[in-house]
Design a protein around this motif. Structure first.
Motif, short mmCIF file in Angstrom:
data_model
loop_
_atom_site.label_atom_id
_atom_site.label_comp_id
_atom_site.label_asym_id
_atom_site.label_seq_id
_atom_site.Cartn_x
_atom_site.Cartn_y
_atom_site.Cartn_z
N PRO A 160 0.83 -1.21 0.00
CA PRO A 160 0.00 0.00 0.00
C PRO A 160 0.87 1.26 0.00
O PRO A 160 1.96 1.27 0.56
CB PRO A 160 -0.79 -0.11 1.31
CG PRO A 160 -0.67 -1.52 1.72
CD PRO A 160 0.61 -2.04 1.18
N ILE A 161 0.35 2.29 -0.62
CA ILE A 161 1.12 3.53 -0.77
C ILE A 161 1.47 4.13 0.61
O ILE A 161 2.57 4.65 0.80
CB ILE A 161 0.34 4.52 -1.68
CG1 ILE A 161 1.25 5.66 -2.11
CG2 ILE A 161 -0.92 5.06 -1.03
CD1 ILE A 161 0.68 6.47 -3.26
N GLY A 162 0.54 4.02 1.56
CA GLY A 162 0.80 4.55 2.90
C GLY A 162 1.96 3.84 3.57
O GLY A 162 2.79 4.47 4.24
N THR A 163 2.07 2.54 3.36
CA THR A 163 3.16 1.75 3.95
C THR A 163 4.50 2.20 3.35
O THR A 163 5.48 2.42 4.09
CB THR A 163 2.95 0.24 3.65
OG1 THR A 163 1.63 -0.10 4.05
CG2 THR A 163 3.94 -0.62 4.35
N ALA A 164 4.52 2.34 2.03
CA ALA A 164 5.76 2.75 1.36
C ALA A 164 6.17 4.14 1.84
O ALA A 164 7.36 4.39 2.12
CB ALA A 164 5.56 2.74 -0.15
N LEU A 165 5.20 5.02 1.95
CA LEU A 165 5.46 6.41 2.37
C LEU A 165 6.02 6.44 3.79
O LEU A 165 7.01 7.13 4.07
CB LEU A 165 4.12 7.17 2.30
CG LEU A 165 4.16 8.67 2.14
CD1 LEU A 165 5.01 9.09 0.97
CD2 LEU A 165 2.73 9.19 1.95
N SER A 166 5.41 5.67 4.65
CA SER A 166 5.83 5.63 6.05
C SER A 166 7.24 5.05 6.18
O SER A 166 8.08 5.57 6.91
CB SER A 166 4.80 4.80 6.83
OG SER A 166 5.38 4.25 7.96
N LYS A 167 7.52 3.97 5.43
CA LYS A 167 8.86 3.35 5.48
C LYS A 167 9.92 4.32 4.97
O LYS A 167 11.01 4.41 5.53
CB LYS A 167 8.88 2.09 4.60
CG LYS A 167 8.37 0.84 5.27
CD LYS A 167 8.59 -0.33 4.31
CE LYS A 167 7.83 -1.55 4.73
NZ LYS A 167 7.84 -2.59 3.69
N LEU A 168 9.57 5.03 3.90
CA LEU A 168 10.54 5.97 3.32
C LEU A 168 10.84 7.10 4.30
O LEU A 168 12.00 7.47 4.50
CB LEU A 168 9.99 6.56 2.02
CG LEU A 168 10.97 7.53 1.36
CD1 LEU A 168 11.90 6.79 0.41
CD2 LEU A 168 10.26 8.63 0.61
N HIS A 169 9.78 7.61 4.91
CA HIS A 169 9.97 8.71 5.86
C HIS A 169 10.88 8.27 7.01
O HIS A 169 11.86 8.93 7.33
CB HIS A 169 8.59 9.18 6.38
CG HIS A 169 8.70 10.19 7.46
ND1 HIS A 169 7.86 10.19 8.55
CD2 HIS A 169 9.56 11.23 7.65
CE1 HIS A 169 8.18 11.18 9.35
NE2 HIS A 169 9.21 11.84 8.82
#
Lengths: 181, 168
Positions: A160-169
Motif C-alpha cells: 500500500p502507498i501509505g506503507t511505502a510512504l511511512s517506510k521511506l519517511h
C-alpha cells in the motif's frame, strides 16, 4: 512529450532486436541503474555484474514490455535482480556458517569499501546506508534513482502507498540522524 | 536528482497525516534526499558500458536467430500438416483404391463366397509348406529320417502337393 515519443521509438527498435536501440537504452539508464546497485551493495565490481545482468535481461524480456512507465518496468527488473543476489548471498552465507562456524570478517566493513580513482576509501553515506535494513534501503534508493512516483513505487513493490510512504519517511529520517551522529 | 513527483508528495502525506506531521515528514524526506544528492554514486566505467553494449548486441543476435529458427520450424510443421491433410484419402477415394487392389486377386478367389473353405485351404497349404521347410532343413543338416519319412517318400509328397497346387 518529445522524450516519451523518442523513448517509445527506441523501445520499438529494441523489440525488433536493433543493437543501436539497446545501446541508447544503456546510455539513458545505465547511470541511474548503476547508482541504484552501487548504493545497495557498496561494491563496484558487483554493481558492474548486476548492471550487466539487468541489461541482458532487458534484451530477453523486452518483448513482454506492454507499455506503461518504462522506468517502472526497468527498475522492477533491477530490484528483482538485487533480491535474487541477496538470496544467493544468504545461501552462500549459510553455507559458510555451517562449514566454518563463523564468518571471517565483519561483512559490512568488508562490503562497503569504495574503489574510485583516488583509491579505496570508505564512503560515509554508503556506510550509513548499510546500517538500514535491506528493504528500507531498497525503497529509499528505488525512489531516488528510478524517479518514479509514490503510486508507481507502491505498485512496483506490491504494497500500500501509505506503507511505502511511512517506510521511506522513517528510513530517510534515520539516515539523516546517522549521518549527523 | 530530486524526484519530479516531489510537488505531489506534500499532498500525498496530507492524506495520511495531520497537517503539522505531514509538513515535518515532508521536510525529513527532502533532507534525506538532499543527502543522497550530496553524495552521488560513482558512474559506471566506460569499458563496462562498452562491454554491456557488446553483450546486448550478441544476446539480441542470438535471440533473433532463435526467433528465425522457431519461425522456420513452425512454417515447416505447418507445411507438413497441410501436405498430410491433402494426402489423406477421403472415404470415397478409399473405395476406389480398394477396387484397384481387388483386381490383383484371382477372379476365382475374389468371386468365391465360401470364405471358410478358402481360409481352410490357405491354412492347409501354409502348414504343409512349414512342414516341408522343416524337412528340407533337416535334410541339409544330414539327418537320415525326417518326420518319420525317408527322403524318397518326402520327394513324392512334395510332387503330389505341387500337382495338387497347380490343379487349383
Amino acid at each position: 512529450m518529445g522524450r516519451s515519443v523518442e523513448l517509445a521509438r527506441i523501445i520499438d527498435g529494441c523489440k525488433s532486436g536493433d543493437a543501436d536501440s539497446f545501446a541508447q537504452v544503456v546510455d539513458m539508464y545505465s547511470g541511474r541503474c548503476y547508482g541504484y546497485f552501487y548504493r545497495l551493495t557498496g561494491d563496484r565490481d558487483l554493481s558492474d555484474e548486476l548492471l550487466s545482468e539487468l541489461f541482458i535481461r532487458l534484451v530477453e524480456k523486452i518483448g513482454s514490455y506492454k507499455g506503461g512507465a518504462f522506468e517502472s518496468w526497468l527498475f522492477k527488473i533491477a530490484s528483482n535482480i538485487f533480491h535474487d543476489h541477496l538470496r544467493g548471498k544468504q545461501r552462500r552465507k549459510k553455507l559458510l556458517e555451517t562449514r566454518r562456524g563463523q564468518l571471517e570478517l565483519e561483512p559490512d566493513l568488508n562490503e562497503q569499501r569504495v574503489s574510485d580513482e583516488a583509491g579505496d576509501r570508505l564512503d560515509r553515506l554508503q556506510a550509513q546506508l548499510s546500517r538500514l535494513d535491506d528493504d528500507t534501503r531498497d525503497l529509499i534508493l528505488l525512489r531516488f534513482y528510478s524517479e518514479l512516483s509514490f503510486k508507481e513505487i507502491a505498485e512496483l513493490r506490491s504494497e500500500p502507498i501509505g506503507t511505502a510512504l511511512s517506510k521511506l519517511h522513517r528510513g530517510l529520517k534515520k539516515l539523516r540522524e546517522l549521518m549527523e551522529g | 536528482m530530486m524526484n519530479p513527483g516531489q510537488d505531489h508528495l506534500k499532498e500525498l502525506l496530507r492524506q495520511f497525516l495531520e497537517a503539522p506531521a505531514a509538513e515535518a515528514a515532508y521536510r525529513d524526506i527532502q533532507a534525506g534526499e538532499r543527502l543522497l544528492e550530496a553524495h552521488p554514486a560513482p558512474a559506471p566505467e566506460s569499458r563496462v558500458i562498452l562491454a554491456i553494449k557488446a553483450q546486448m548486441a550478441g544476446a539480441a543476435r542470438r535471440q533473433q536467430r532463435i526467433v528465425r529458427l522457431v519461425r522456420g520450424a513452425l512454417a515447416t510443421a505447418a507445411a507438413v500438416i497441410v501436405l498430410a491433410l491433402i494426402g489423406l484419402p477421403d472415404p470415397g477415394a478409399r473405395n476406389s483404391s480398394a477396387l484397384s487392389y481387388a483386381s490383383l486377386i484371382p477372379t476365382a478367389i475374389w468371386e468365391s463366397d465360401d470364405i471358410a473353405a478358402d481360409d481352410l485351404d490357405i491354412v492347409y497349404f501354409s502348414a504343409e509348406i512349414r512342414h516341408l521347410e522343416a524337412q528340407m532343413r533337416a535334410l541339409d543338416a544330414g539327418e537320415e529320417q525326417v518326420g518319420g519319412a525317408v527322403p524318397d517318400e518326402f520327394e513324392n509328397e512334395l510332387m503330389a502337393i505341387e500337382i495338387e497346387f497347380w490343379k487349383g
